[in-house]
Design a protein around this motif. Structure first.
Motif, PDB file in Angstrom:
ATOM      1  N   ARG A   1       0.812  -1.204   0.000  1.00 47.66           N
ATOM      2  CA  ARG A   1       0.000   0.000   0.000  1.00 47.66           C
ATOM      3  C   ARG A   1       0.858   1.271   0.000  1.00 47.66           C
ATOM      4  O   ARG A   1       0.462   2.302  -0.554  1.00 47.66           O
ATOM      5  N   LEU A   2       2.040   1.192   0.600  1.00 47.59           N
ATOM      6  CA  LEU A   2       2.907   2.372   0.574  1.00 47.59           C
ATOM      7  C   LEU A   2       3.304   2.682  -0.871  1.00 47.59           C
ATOM      8  O   LEU A   2       3.324   3.842  -1.285  1.00 47.59           O
ATOM      9  N   ASP A   3       3.580   1.648  -1.650  1.00 48.97           N
ATOM     10  CA  ASP A   3       3.911   1.858  -3.069  1.00 48.97           C
ATOM     11  C   ASP A   3       2.712   2.472  -3.799  1.00 48.97           C
ATOM     12  O   ASP A   3       2.871   3.368  -4.624  1.00 48.97           O
TER      13      ASP A   3
ATOM     14  N   ASN B   1       6.047  -7.779  -6.226  1.00 43.59           N
ATOM     15  CA  ASN B   1       6.803  -7.828  -4.976  1.00 43.59           C
ATOM     16  C   ASN B   1       6.895  -6.424  -4.386  1.00 43.59           C
ATOM     17  O   ASN B   1       6.977  -5.450  -5.133  1.00 43.59           O
ATOM     18  N   HIS B   2       6.908  -6.301  -3.056  1.00 37.65           N
ATOM     19  CA  HIS B   2       7.228  -4.999  -2.457  1.00 37.65           C
ATOM     20  C   HIS B   2       8.746  -4.843  -2.506  1.00 37.65           C
ATOM     21  O   HIS B   2       9.473  -5.243  -1.588  1.00 37.65           O
ATOM     22  N   SER B   3       9.219  -4.329  -3.628  1.00 38.23           N
ATOM     23  CA  SER B   3      10.654  -4.113  -3.851  1.00 38.23           C
ATOM     24  C   SER B   3      10.732  -3.160  -5.047  1.00 38.23           C
ATOM     25  O   SER B   3       9.701  -2.866  -5.672  1.00 38.23           O
TER      26      SER B   3
ATOM     27  N   SER C   1       4.918   7.172   6.992  1.00 40.82           N
ATOM     28  CA  SER C   1       4.160   6.830   5.771  1.00 40.82           C
ATOM     29  C   SER C   1       3.925   5.323   5.696  1.00 40.82           C
ATOM     30  O   SER C   1       2.905   4.875   5.156  1.00 40.82           O
ATOM     31  N   ALA C   2       4.869   4.542   6.235  1.00 37.13           N
ATOM     32  CA  ALA C   2       4.691   3.083   6.236  1.00 37.13           C
ATOM     33  C   ALA C   2       3.576   2.691   7.209  1.00 37.13           C
ATOM     34  O   ALA C   2       2.724   1.849   6.902  1.00 37.13           O
ATOM     35  N   ALA C   3       3.588   3.340   8.385  1.00 37.15           N
ATOM     36  CA  ALA C   3       2.512   3.069   9.355  1.00 37.15           C
ATOM     37  C   ALA C   3       1.160   3.473   8.773  1.00 37.15           C
ATOM     38  O   ALA C   3       0.161   2.762   8.900  1.00 37.15           O
TER      39      ALA C   3
END
Ligand code: NAX
Length: 407
Positions: free
Chosen positions: A234-236, A263-265, A318-320
């Motif tokens: 979701r951050l992406d 992928n989250h990368s 932002s990650a939280a």
């Protein structure tokens, strides 16, 4: 950390047994046999309140104070708190996440919570400080805190697990080394979730490499249904939406249907071809397709590194925020016509290997999620999706080689 050791530093229990109505009327199950189901046990200390009718909304009751003539409509809290575990609770993302859970922002203003703060033994003194601050917020929804390094205590009866804690990559550390260290953490946590969590537990993995960590934990917990496991992209998605809104000069709320694939990368693919700006295809509004294919994709992929360089620390708030968005999007029905991004266990849709944890366009009906079908994929998108899915397959092979997944 010695898992299973009793290292709890603080536990506030029992506060969730009754509930305070907005009028400050104490509720108590013990002497209230009349009502059953959610919201049961509603009455005043002196029995002055009587329940007149239950509205269509769960837990909304029309109440009358017998001592007064007026009628009141009072929205009351669910009497049963849910238990939410956050691992890595002493870390940076944990610090941005916990207070928003306690405030009711994540699970709603009528849902009491008991938060389980899980971290490793050396982090417990810091965790004690976090506990004190949480207490000092005096949130009416916070019904208990369990701060612990024990996986049993940490995951006992939890309804949600937000698995944030993991070891960060150090200079000189290979990806395989990191996977070896974090993989073991997620094997233990998966097993503990299966053993101790509530039957309806749902799990969101944030700690990196989050897709493969989620895959490892899911495989370590074969009795927990596979549709309960999620990893965070979701951050992406949020980063991608912001870039599109800035380029188009529109409000962020104008951007919809933005799916992250894979992928989250840095290999993730923010699917601008299917995203919309005020309901129109992005490519009709931003006609510079070359910008979309290069600068846009790269900016989103490198955003974490840019934040790290500028701040001297990784994305935390932002990650939280993205973790909160993820939980809300999983637990609530998706707006008509829209979708969001979350990594789920692939069912083979779009030819993506079954069983890997991959980000897709997703819709929720509030209970279950579905991978949106029929999203158009052109040659460019397919090559991007193939690259990111291949990386997931490589990580899976690596984890298998390390004995973290069944061969
Ligand atoms: P911090 O280093 O600030 O905190 C990590 C916390 O995890 C520490 O308190 C540490 O003691 C704890 N921990 C380590 N091993 C543990 C274990 N076995 N059990 C419980 N807790 C344990 O990192 P932070 O900035 O909070 O980031 C946490 C994780 O999120 C990292 O893996 C990071 O890479 C990942 N991220 C994931 C993102 C995503 O979009 N999926 C974005 C942000 C972030 O990069």
């Amino acid at each position: 950390m010695k898992s299973g050791s009793r290292s709890r530093i603080q536990q506030i229990q029992g506060q969730g047994r009754g509930c305070e109505t907005p009028a400050g009327l104490k509720t108590d199950r013990a002497d209230q046999p009349a009502l059953q189901g959610p919201g049961r046990g509603i009455h005043s200390r002196g029995g002055a309140m009587t329940v007149l009718a239950q509205s269509g909304m769960q837990n909304t009751f029309r109440l009358r104070a017998s001592s007064e003539i007026a009628y009141f409509a009072l929205e009351i809290m669910n009497s049963t708190p849910i238990r939410v575990a956050v691992t890595g609770a002493a870390g940076a993302i944990g610090y941005s996440l916990l207070f928003r859970i306690a405030s009711g922002e994540v699970f709603g203003p009528n849902q009491p919570v008991i938060i389980h703060l899980v971290d490793i033994e050396p982090a417990l003194p810091v965790l004690q400080g976090v506990v004190m601050e949480l207490e000092d917020c005096a949130s009416p929804l916070l019904k208990g805190l369990v701060a612990t390094a024990s996986l049993e205590e940490g995951f006992k009866d939890i309804n949600w697990a937000l698995l944030v804690g993991s070891v960060s990559r150090k200079p000189g550390m290979e990806r395989k080394d990191l996977l070896g260290i974090n993989g073991k953490i997620f094997t233990g946590q998966g097993q503990a979730i299966q053993k101790y969590a509530a039957k309806d537990v749902r799990i969101l993995v944030v700690g990196n490499p989050c897709n493969t960590n989620c895959l490892i934990a899911m495989n370590a917990a074969p009795e927990v249904p596979r549709d309960r496991w999620f990893a965070m992209t979701r951050l992406d998605e949020n980063r991608a939406k912001t870039q599109l809104a800035k380029k188009a000069g529109v409000d962020i709320s104008a951007i919809s249907n933005l799916a992250i694939w894979g992928n989250h990368s840095p290999t993730m693919f923010p699917d601008f071809y299917n995203a919309r700006i005020n309901g129109k295809p992005v490519t009709e509004v931003i006609t510079d397709e070359s910008w979309l294919k290069t600068d846009f994709v790269t900016t989103v992929a490198q955003r974490g590194t840019s934040v790290l360089k500028a701040r001297g620390a990784g994305s935390a708030a932002s990650a939280a925020n993205a973790a909160i968005d993820s939980v809300k999007s999983i637990a609530n029905p998706t707006k008509a016509g829209d979708w969001h991004s979350v990594c789920v266990c692939s069912d083979g849709s779009y030819g993506i290997e079954k069983g890997i944890i991959c980000s897709f366009p997703i819709r929720s009906n509030g209970k279950t999620l579905e991978i949106v079908q029929g999203v158009a994929i052109n040659e460019f998108s397919q090559s991007k999706i193939d690259a990111t899915v291949n990386e997931l397959k490589d990580e899976k092979a690596m984890a298998t080689e390390l004995g973290l997944l069944p061969a």
